[in-house]
Design a protein around this motif. Structure first.
Motif, PDB file in Angstrom:
ATOM      1  N   PRO A   1      38.174  39.807  50.056  1.00  0.00           N
ATOM      2  CA  PRO A   1      38.292  40.860  49.040  1.00  0.00           C
ATOM      3  C   PRO A   1      38.891  40.380  47.713  1.00  0.00           C
ATOM      4  CG  PRO A   1      39.529  41.435  51.024  1.00  0.00           C
ATOM      5  CD  PRO A   1      38.881  40.124  51.275  1.00  0.00           C
ATOM      6  N   ILE A   2      39.686  39.343  47.778  1.00  0.00           N
ATOM      7  CA  ILE A   2      40.283  38.786  46.560  1.00  0.00           C
ATOM      8  C   ILE A   2      39.834  37.329  46.447  1.00  0.00           C
ATOM      9  CG2 ILE A   2      42.434  38.261  45.343  1.00  0.00           C
ATOM     10  CD1 ILE A   2      43.753  40.516  46.940  1.00  0.00           C
ATOM     11  N   PRO A   3      39.191  36.979  45.333  1.00  0.00           N
ATOM     12  CA  PRO A   3      38.709  35.597  45.182  1.00  0.00           C
ATOM     13  C   PRO A   3      39.858  34.604  45.121  1.00  0.00           C
ATOM     14  CG  PRO A   3      38.470  36.802  43.121  1.00  0.00           C
ATOM     15  CD  PRO A   3      38.909  37.797  44.151  1.00  0.00           C
ATOM     16  N   GLY A   4      39.564  33.365  45.448  1.00  0.00           N
ATOM     17  CA  GLY A   4      40.580  32.310  45.478  1.00  0.00           C
ATOM     18  C   GLY A   4      40.957  31.817  44.089  1.00  0.00           C
ATOM     19  N   THR A   5      41.373  32.752  43.267  1.00  0.00           N
ATOM     20  CA  THR A   5      41.795  32.438  41.899  1.00  0.00           C
ATOM     21  C   THR A   5      43.237  32.886  41.736  1.00  0.00           C
ATOM     22  OG1 THR A   5      41.087  34.602  41.076  1.00  0.00           O
ATOM     23  CG2 THR A   5      39.428  32.837  41.068  1.00  0.00           C
ATOM     24  N   VAL A   6      43.675  33.040  40.506  1.00  0.00           N
ATOM     25  CA  VAL A   6      45.039  33.524  40.290  1.00  0.00           C
ATOM     26  C   VAL A   6      45.216  34.958  40.784  1.00  0.00           C
ATOM     27  CG1 VAL A   6      45.601  31.975  38.385  1.00  0.00           C
ATOM     28  CG2 VAL A   6      44.537  34.169  37.908  1.00  0.00           C
ATOM     29  N   HIS A   7      44.110  35.640  41.052  1.00  0.00           N
ATOM     30  CA  HIS A   7      44.227  36.968  41.662  1.00  0.00           C
ATOM     31  C   HIS A   7      44.851  36.841  43.050  1.00  0.00           C
ATOM     32  CE1 HIS A   7      42.072  39.019  38.545  1.00  0.00           C
ATOM     33  NE2 HIS A   7      41.019  38.233  38.681  1.00  0.00           N
ATOM     34  N   LYS A   8      44.466  35.822  43.763  1.00  0.00           N
ATOM     35  CA  LYS A   8      44.978  35.603  45.113  1.00  0.00           C
ATOM     36  C   LYS A   8      46.285  34.806  45.083  1.00  0.00           C
ATOM     37  CE  LYS A   8      43.205  34.465  49.641  1.00  0.00           C
ATOM     38  NZ  LYS A   8      41.955  34.157  50.342  1.00  0.00           N
TER      39      LYS A   8
ATOM     40  N   LEU B   1      43.280  32.583  29.103  1.00  0.00           N
ATOM     41  CA  LEU B   1      44.631  32.194  28.690  1.00  0.00           C
ATOM     42  C   LEU B   1      45.688  33.182  29.184  1.00  0.00           C
ATOM     43  CD1 LEU B   1      44.114  31.001  25.016  1.00  0.00           C
ATOM     44  CD2 LEU B   1      45.045  29.651  26.895  1.00  0.00           C
ATOM     45  N   GLU B   2      45.374  34.453  29.062  1.00  0.00           N
ATOM     46  CA  GLU B   2      46.354  35.469  29.417  1.00  0.00           C
ATOM     47  C   GLU B   2      46.480  35.692  30.924  1.00  0.00           C
ATOM     48  OE1 GLU B   2      47.444  40.135  28.376  1.00  0.00           O
ATOM     49  OE2 GLU B   2      45.873  39.102  27.257  1.00  0.00           O
ATOM     50  N   TYR B   3      45.323  35.746  31.608  1.00  0.00           N
ATOM     51  CA  TYR B   3      45.329  36.111  33.020  1.00  0.00           C
ATOM     52  C   TYR B   3      44.993  34.954  33.961  1.00  0.00           C
ATOM     53  CZ  TYR B   3      45.253  40.833  31.104  1.00  0.00           C
ATOM     54  OH  TYR B   3      45.548  41.977  30.415  1.00  0.00           O
ATOM     55  N   GLY B   4      44.562  33.813  33.412  1.00  0.00           N
ATOM     56  CA  GLY B   4      44.173  32.690  34.255  1.00  0.00           C
ATOM     57  C   GLY B   4      42.789  32.861  34.849  1.00  0.00           C
ATOM     58  N   HIS B   5      42.058  33.877  34.386  1.00  0.00           N
ATOM     59  CA  HIS B   5      40.752  34.206  34.941  1.00  0.00           C
ATOM     60  C   HIS B   5      40.015  35.068  33.922  1.00  0.00           C
ATOM     61  CE1 HIS B   5      37.794  35.745  37.825  1.00  0.00           C
ATOM     62  NE2 HIS B   5      38.172  34.746  38.611  1.00  0.00           N
ATOM     63  N   ALA B   6      38.711  34.952  33.863  1.00  0.00           N
ATOM     64  CA  ALA B   6      37.927  35.729  32.903  1.00  0.00           C
ATOM     65  C   ALA B   6      37.810  37.195  33.294  1.00  0.00           C
ATOM     66  CB  ALA B   6      36.538  35.118  32.742  1.00  0.00           C
ATOM     67  N   VAL B   7      38.070  37.513  34.559  1.00  0.00           N
ATOM     68  CA  VAL B   7      38.045  38.899  35.028  1.00  0.00           C
ATOM     69  C   VAL B   7      39.496  39.276  35.326  1.00  0.00           C
ATOM     70  CG1 VAL B   7      37.153  40.498  36.767  1.00  0.00           C
ATOM     71  CG2 VAL B   7      35.769  38.543  36.034  1.00  0.00           C
ATOM     72  N   PRO B   8      40.120  40.004  34.403  1.00  0.00           N
ATOM     73  CA  PRO B   8      41.560  40.227  34.537  1.00  0.00           C
ATOM     74  C   PRO B   8      41.982  41.110  35.709  1.00  0.00           C
ATOM     75  CG  PRO B   8      40.706  41.424  32.647  1.00  0.00           C
ATOM     76  CD  PRO B   8      39.586  40.597  33.182  1.00  0.00           C
ATOM     77  N   ILE B   9      41.114  42.015  36.157  1.00  0.00           N
ATOM     78  CA  ILE B   9      41.517  42.946  37.211  1.00  0.00           C
ATOM     79  C   ILE B   9      40.446  42.993  38.303  1.00  0.00           C
ATOM     80  CG2 ILE B   9      42.053  45.354  37.753  1.00  0.00           C
ATOM     81  CD1 ILE B   9      42.963  45.642  34.806  1.00  0.00           C
ATOM     82  N   ILE B  10      40.888  42.867  39.526  1.00  0.00           N
ATOM     83  CA  ILE B  10      40.011  43.088  40.671  1.00  0.00           C
ATOM     84  C   ILE B  10      40.436  44.443  41.242  1.00  0.00           C
ATOM     85  CG2 ILE B  10      39.291  42.267  42.956  1.00  0.00           C
ATOM     86  CD1 ILE B  10      38.383  40.391  40.809  1.00  0.00           C
ATOM     87  N   ASN B  11      39.651  45.485  40.931  1.00  0.00           N
ATOM     88  CA  ASN B  11      40.028  46.828  41.383  1.00  0.00           C
ATOM     89  C   ASN B  11      39.541  47.079  42.815  1.00  0.00           C
ATOM     90  OD1 ASN B  11      37.298  47.528  41.202  1.00  0.00           O
ATOM     91  ND2 ASN B  11      37.526  48.297  39.111  1.00  0.00           N
ATOM     92  N   ASP B  12      39.861  48.255  43.331  1.00  0.00           N
ATOM     93  CA  ASP B  12      39.519  48.587  44.721  1.00  0.00           C
ATOM     94  C   ASP B  12      38.006  48.610  44.947  1.00  0.00           C
ATOM     95  OD1 ASP B  12      42.170  48.707  45.453  1.00  0.00           O
ATOM     96  OD2 ASP B  12      42.330  50.883  45.126  1.00  0.00           O
ATOM     97  N   ASP B  13      37.242  49.074  43.956  1.00  0.00           N
ATOM     98  CA  ASP B  13      35.777  49.098  44.100  1.00  0.00           C
ATOM     99  C   ASP B  13      35.229  47.686  44.278  1.00  0.00           C
ATOM    100  OD1 ASP B  13      35.655  51.853  43.883  1.00  0.00           O
ATOM    101  OD2 ASP B  13      35.220  51.828  41.726  1.00  0.00           O
ATOM    102  N   VAL B  14      35.726  46.770  43.477  1.00  0.00           N
ATOM    103  CA  VAL B  14      35.266  45.380  43.570  1.00  0.00           C
ATOM    104  C   VAL B  14      35.666  44.781  44.910  1.00  0.00           C
ATOM    105  CG1 VAL B  14      35.530  43.069  42.591  1.00  0.00           C
ATOM    106  CG2 VAL B  14      35.257  45.029  41.069  1.00  0.00           C
TER     107      VAL B  14
ATOM    108  N   GLU C   1      51.105  32.981  41.568  1.00  0.00           N
ATOM    109  CA  GLU C   1      52.091  31.959  41.188  1.00  0.00           C
ATOM    110  C   GLU C   1      51.432  30.792  40.462  1.00  0.00           C
ATOM    111  OE1 GLU C   1      50.576  30.928  45.281  1.00  0.00           O
ATOM    112  OE2 GLU C   1      51.214  32.759  44.302  1.00  0.00           O
ATOM    113  N   ALA C   2      50.122  30.684  40.553  1.00  0.00           N
ATOM    114  CA  ALA C   2      49.398  29.594  39.877  1.00  0.00           C
ATOM    115  C   ALA C   2      49.158  29.880  38.398  1.00  0.00           C
ATOM    116  CB  ALA C   2      48.065  29.342  40.566  1.00  0.00           C
ATOM    117  N   LEU C   3      49.400  31.116  37.955  1.00  0.00           N
ATOM    118  CA  LEU C   3      49.142  31.464  36.559  1.00  0.00           C
ATOM    119  C   LEU C   3      49.920  30.580  35.597  1.00  0.00           C
ATOM    120  CD1 LEU C   3      47.798  33.194  34.417  1.00  0.00           C
ATOM    121  CD2 LEU C   3      49.615  34.895  34.738  1.00  0.00           C
TER     122      LEU C   3
END
Length: 155
Positions: free
Chosen positions: A126-133, A102-115, A136-138
């Motif tokens: 490097p960034i999955p095709g979710t709201v991380h990428k 609900l908050e981040y649009g994804h169950a994994v809120p942060i994709i850090n540099d290690d990931v 604006e879709a959030l």
């Protein structure tokens, strides 16, 4: 609850308790999940909404595919979960994941540099095709979740 399931075309009354579902359950090998016990509990009217094992099912459908009576076991478990959530029953971990979505649009809120580096090594974006990428879709994700009242279910 039995009537609700039957009205949805999910008839567990024909179960002969052969155990094929439980013996073929991959999740049951590693957790306390016993699909046969859940089906039996449903048949006899036990309060299975509060059974934590209900949430151990990974919905792989192995039980359903192997059932000699063709009972829709995995679909029944999903229907029971839906009833449980509408009754306010949800494991704390699932509630937390739902709130992250609900908050981040994804169950994994942060994709850090290690990931990101691990994903690159696996030859993945490097960034999955979710709201991380697509940040604006959030708003669209949140609007959709609110329109179906998902936010109220997991509050």
């Amino acid at each position: 609850m039995l009537n609700t399931l039957q009205n949805a075309g999910l008839d567990v009354l024909t179960c002969m308790q052969c155990g094929t579902c439980s013996s073929s359950c991959p999740s049951g090998r590693y957790t306390s999940l016993n699909t046969r016990r859940i089906v039996r509990g449903t048949r006899v009217g036990k309060d299975i909404l509060h059974d934590e094992d209900l949430w151990m099912c990974t919905t792989c459908y192995t039980c359903q595919e192997r059932c000699p009576r063709e009972i829709k076991i995995a679909d029944t478990i999903l229907a029971i979960r839906t009833i449980a959530v509408h009754e306010g029953v949800m494991l704390p971990a699932h509630r937390k994941v739902s709130q992250l979505v609900l908050e981040y649009g994804h169950a994994v809120p942060i994709i850090n540099d290690d990931v990101k580096e691990k994903r690159k090594k696996l030859k993945m974006d490097p960034i999955p095709g979710t709201v991380h990428k697509y940040p604006e879709a959030l708003d669209d994700v949140q609007t959709l979740l609110q329109s179906c009242e998902f936010d109220k279910l997991v509050a």
